[in-house]
Design a protein around this motif. Structure first.
Motif, PDB file in Angstrom:
ATOM      1  N   LYS A 154      68.849 112.323  32.174  1.00 59.25           N
ATOM      2  CA  LYS A 154      68.387 111.007  32.611  1.00 59.25           C
ATOM      3  C   LYS A 154      67.909 111.088  34.055  1.00 59.25           C
ATOM      4  N   TYR A 190      65.913 108.749  37.342  1.00 62.18           N
ATOM      5  CA  TYR A 190      65.559 107.420  37.845  1.00 62.18           C
ATOM      6  C   TYR A 190      64.332 107.534  38.745  1.00 62.18           C
ATOM      7  N   ASN A 234      59.378 102.090  39.201  1.00 58.00           N
ATOM      8  CA  ASN A 234      58.568 101.618  38.083  1.00 58.00           C
ATOM      9  C   ASN A 234      57.099 101.448  38.452  1.00 58.00           C
ATOM     10  N   THR A 264      63.957 102.188  37.518  1.00 58.75           N
ATOM     11  CA  THR A 264      63.542 102.532  36.157  1.00 58.75           C
ATOM     12  C   THR A 264      64.097 103.899  35.786  1.00 58.75           C
ATOM     13  N   CYS A 265      64.371 104.073  34.502  1.00 58.55           N
ATOM     14  CA  CYS A 265      64.895 105.372  34.071  1.00 58.55           C
ATOM     15  C   CYS A 265      64.105 105.916  32.884  1.00 58.55           C
ATOM     16  N   GLY A 266      64.195 107.216  32.713  1.00 60.14           N
ATOM     17  CA  GLY A 266      63.593 107.909  31.572  1.00 60.14           C
ATOM     18  C   GLY A 266      64.332 109.215  31.354  1.00 60.14           C
ATOM     19  N   LYS A 279      59.723 107.560  28.814  1.00 56.44           N
ATOM     20  CA  LYS A 279      60.315 106.245  29.019  1.00 56.44           C
ATOM     21  C   LYS A 279      60.188 105.444  27.738  1.00 56.44           C
TER      22      LYS A 279
END
Length: 624
Positions: free
Chosen positions: A166, A168, A171, A193-195, A213
C-alpha cells in the motif's frame, strides 16, 4: 529435388475415437515370454543420467550425457574415448509399447498431465485489483494505473516496496489516472489517497513503478481463490521457464509471484494489483501485465474428457499395463532390458565419440494452431473460445489427438560439427543406425487377445512400420523397427503327481492388425505416421521456420497470425492449421520475413514492451 519453400512439422496427431474402450472381459489366461529385437533405422540416444556432464563440457549450464549403460559415471570427469556397452532399458520399451497400445485399443491417454495451457493473445488487459471482501470472498474491481515518476532516481526508497504494498500519494497529482506521482509515502496520513504498487520495466534499463488505484466498480464477485492462484501461477511460471529469460527478469517475476501468493493466503493487504481481460462476458483472465498471456479455464486432462487417465473404470491399457493411485492395479507384463548383438568393440556401436545436437524444447501446447482441432469457419481459436467474423463464441476446445513423430529418412539425419554449446542443447553419444538390441517381454495371466496385440506391436517391422524411442525425436533420432523372433507359452501340467512347466512354441504367423481386435478408426492414421517412408524425401522435417537467416523459431507463428498487430482479441487470426495425417499434402509453407529488422530479438518477456502507460505508447512486439 528438395523443396526449400515447404517443410513437414516433426509431429502430428492420431485422432481420438468417439468413445473410450473398456477393459476386455476375456477370462482365458496365458503365461510365457516374447523374444523380440529392435533395430535402429536412425541414430538412437537414451541418456545415462548418472552424470550430466559426462564429456566435461566447460560451457555454463550445458549438459552432456553418455548412452545408457550399467556403468555408474558419477565419478567420471570426462568419458571421451571410453566406450560402454549400450543398453536399452526395459522401462523405455514399456513406455513406447504402452503408448502404442493405448492408441490402437482406444484407451485413455495415460501420461496426460494437469497443465493449464497458456497462450499469448492480442488483447490489452486492463488494470484491476483483487480484493478480499469482509465476508472473505474474493472479488475483482476495476482500477486506474498511475505511473510513479522518475522512480529510477529513488532506488533506495523504491526498494522498500514489494508488489502489492500500500502506498499513499497526493490525489491531485493523479487526477483521472493521467498524472504522474512524484511524492509518495508508505506511511498513512502523509497524503490523502492510496493505491497498490506494481513494479514494471523488466528487460529495460530503467525500472517503472505504477500504482493501481481502485475505482470500486466490481468486475466479478465470488472468485475462487485456488483457481485464481493456478491461473497466475501458470502464466508467471511460463515466463520463468523460458530458457532465454534474463536473471533480473526472473528475479522480478519470482518476487511478483511470491507477493501474489502471500495475498492469496491472506498475508498481505486486502487488495492486490493484477491485470484482467473479460472474454465473452463470462471468462475472466488474470495476468501480470497489460500485454500478457491468457490461461485456459481448465487443465489439459479436462479437455481430454473421457480420454483423461482412468480413475474408476479401466481401459484396456490400464487393465494390462496397470495403474497407480486410486483403484490401483498391478501390471501383468514385464519388459527386460535389451542388449546389443555382439559385433565388435564397444566403440563400434556409436556414431562417434560425442556430438552436440540442436536445441530441444518441451511440448508447446499453447500453439493451438497445431494442438487443437480448428472449429468450423473459425478465424482464431483457443481452448475456451473461437472467433468467427469478429464475434467470440465460447466452447470447449477439442484436442487434435495423440502425438506421434514422423520418421526421418536415415540420410537426412546428420550431425553438425559446429553447433554452439548452450544451456538449450546437449552433447550426447548416440548409437548409430543399423544396431540391433535383443530383449524379452514376460506375460503373466493375460488373454490370447492381449497376447496377440502385444505380438503385433513388437512385430510391426514386418509391415514396414517403425516406432520412435528415446531422446531427439524431432531431430530424426530414435526410429526403430521391432521384430519378434519367437514366443514361448508356459503351461502348468501334472505328470505323475509332479507339477511341471510345459513350454511350447506359440504360433503368431497369421497375426495381423485386423484380426487382433485393434481399433478400426485409427488404423490408417497409425500406419501412415508409423511408415518409415511416409514423408516425401523432398521435404525437410523440422519445426516451423521462415526463410529468414535470423529466424528465432517463433517467427513462423507470428506470420501465421495477423499481418499487422491486432488491436483487440476479435481481430486475432490463424491462417494455417496443422495438416491432418491422412491429408495428401502434409507439408506447410515457409514464410519470408519482409518487414522485420534482423536485429530485433523479439523478447518473449511480456514486461519489456512499454506496458502500463495508459495507451500513450505503442506496443512493439509479441510472439507465441
Amino acid at each position: 529435388m528438395a523443396d526449400s519453400k515447404r517443410f513437414v512439422n516433426p509431429y502430428n496427431f492420431i485422432s481420438l475415437p468417439n468413445k473410450k474402450a473398456k477393459a476386455y472381459l476375456d477370462e482365458d489366461k496365458h503365461y510365457g515370454v516374447i523374444h523380440y529385437s529392435i533395430t535402429t533405422k536412425t541414430p538412437l540416444f537414451i541418456p545415462n543420467s548418472s552424470n550430466d556432464n559426462a564429456f566435461g563440457c566447460k560451457e555454463a549450464d550445458h549438459k552432456s550425457y553418455d548412452f545408457f549403460s550399467y556403468t555408474d559415471l558419477s565419478n567420471e570427469k570426462n568419458v571421451s574415448g571410453k566406450y560402454q556397452e549400450p543398453v536399452v532399458s526395459g522401462s523405455e520399451m514399456r513406455g513406447l509399447v504402452r503408448n502404442v497400445y493405448e492408441t490402437l485399443t482406444d484407451s485413455c491417454m495415460g501420461i496426460l498431465n494437469d497443465d493449464y495451457p497458456v497462450k499469448r493473445i492480442g488483447a490489452k488487459f486492463k488494470p484491476g485489483l483483487l480484493h478480499y471482501e469482509e465476508d472473505g470472498s474474493l472479488s475483482l474491481v476495476e482500477a486506474i494505473s498511475i505511473r510513479i515518476g522518475e522512480s529510477a532516481k529513488h532506488p533506495k526508497e523504491m526498494k522498500k516496496f514489494e508488489d502489492g504494498d500500500k502506498i499513499y500519494f497526493s490525489n491531485h497529482e493523479a487526477s483521472n489516472g493521467r498524472g504522474m506521482i512524484r511524492k509518495f509515502s508508505k506511511n498513512e496520513g502523509v497524503y490523502n489517497t492510496c493505491g497498490y504498487v506494481i513494479k514494471w520495466g523488466l528487460g529495460v534499463r530503467k525500472e517503472h513503478f505504477h500504482v493501481f488505484k481502485a475505482n470500486n466498480k466490481v468486475v466479478k464477485k465470488n472468485m475462487e481463490a485456488a483457481a485464481v492462484k493456478n491461473m497466475m501461477d501458470a502464466i508467471v511460471t511460463s515466463y520463468i521457464e523460458q530458457p532465454s529469460i534474463k536473471s533480473n527478469d526472473e528475479d522480478a517475476y519470482k518476487s511478483y509471484l511470491s507477493s501474489f501468493k502471500k495475498f492469496i493466503k491472506g498475508d498481505k493487504e486486502a487488495y492486490f494489483p493484477v491485470n484482467y481481460s473479460v472474454v465473452g462476458n463470462e471468462i475472466v483472465s488474470i495476468a501480470p501485465a497489460t500485454f500478457s498471456k491468457e490461461v485456459s479455464s481448465r487443465s489439459l486432462s479436462d479437455y481430454a474428457g473421457v480420454f483423461a487417465p482412468c480413475e474408476e473404470e479401466l481401459c484396456p491399457a490400464c487393465d494390462l499395463f496397470g495403474k497407480i493411485g486410486d483403484n490401483a492395479k498391478g501390471s501383468r507384463i514385464r519388459f527386460s532390458d535389451m542388449y546389443v548383438e555382439k559385433l565388435d568393440s564397444n566403440k563400434f556401436y556409436y556414431v562417434k565419440d560425442f556430438v552436440t545436437i540442436d536445441n530441444l524444447s518441451s511440448p508447446k501446447i499453447s500453439n493451438v494452431d497445431f494442438y487443437l482441432a480448428k472449429p468450423k469457419n473459425a478465424d482464431f481459436w483457443t481452448y475456451d473460445y473461437y472467433i468467427e467474423r469478429g464475434k467470440i463464441h465460447l466452447y470447449d476446445g477439442s484436442l487434435r489427438g495423440r502425438k506421434y513423430y514422423w520418421h526421418h529418412h536415415p540420410e537426412s539425419v546428420r550431425f553438425k560439427s559446429n553447433v554452439e554449446k548452450t544451456k538449450l542443447n546437449k552433447t550426447i553419444r548416440p548409437v548409430k543406425e543399423g544396431i540391433t538390441f535383443n530383449g524379452e517381454l514376460y506375460f503373466d495371466g493375460i488373454s490370447k487377445k492381449q497376447l496377440n496385440q502385444l505380438i503385433y506391436i513388437l512385430n510391426t517391422g514386418k509391415d514396414g512400420l517403425g516406432l520412435k524411442l528415446g531422446m531427439g525425436k524431432p531431430l530424426g533420432l530414435g526410429s526403430v523397427t521391432c521384430s519378434v523372433s519367437s514366443v514361448e507359452e508356459r503351461k502348468i501340467v501334472f505328470d505323475q503327481d509332479k507339477v511341471k512347466y510345459d513350454v511350447s512354441s506359440y504360433d503368431y504367423s497369421n497375426i495381423t492388425y485386423g484380426n487382433v481386435g485393434f481399433s478400426a478408426s485409427v488404423q490408417k492414421e497409425f500406419e501412415k505416421i508409423a511408415g518409415l517412408n511416409s514423408v516425401p524425401k523432398k521435404y525437410d522435417i523440422c519445426y516451423p521456420k521462415t526463410t529468414s537467416d535470423y529466424d528465432h523459431g517463433f517467427e513462423w507463428f507470428q506470420n501465421n497470425h495477423n499481418d499487422k498487430m491486432p488491436r483487440n482479441r476479435e481481430e486475432m487470426k490463424i491462417k494455417l492449421a496443422l495438416p491432418k495425417i491422412l491429408d495428401n499434402d502434409i507439408s506447410l509453407p515457409q514464410t519470408k520475413m519482409e518487414s522485420r529488422n534482423k536485429n530485433n530479438s523479439y523478447n518473449n518477456n511480456s514486461r519489456t514492451n512499454n506496458y502500463h502507460d495508459n495507451g500513450n505508447r505503442k506496443r512493439k512486439n509479441w510472439n507465441n
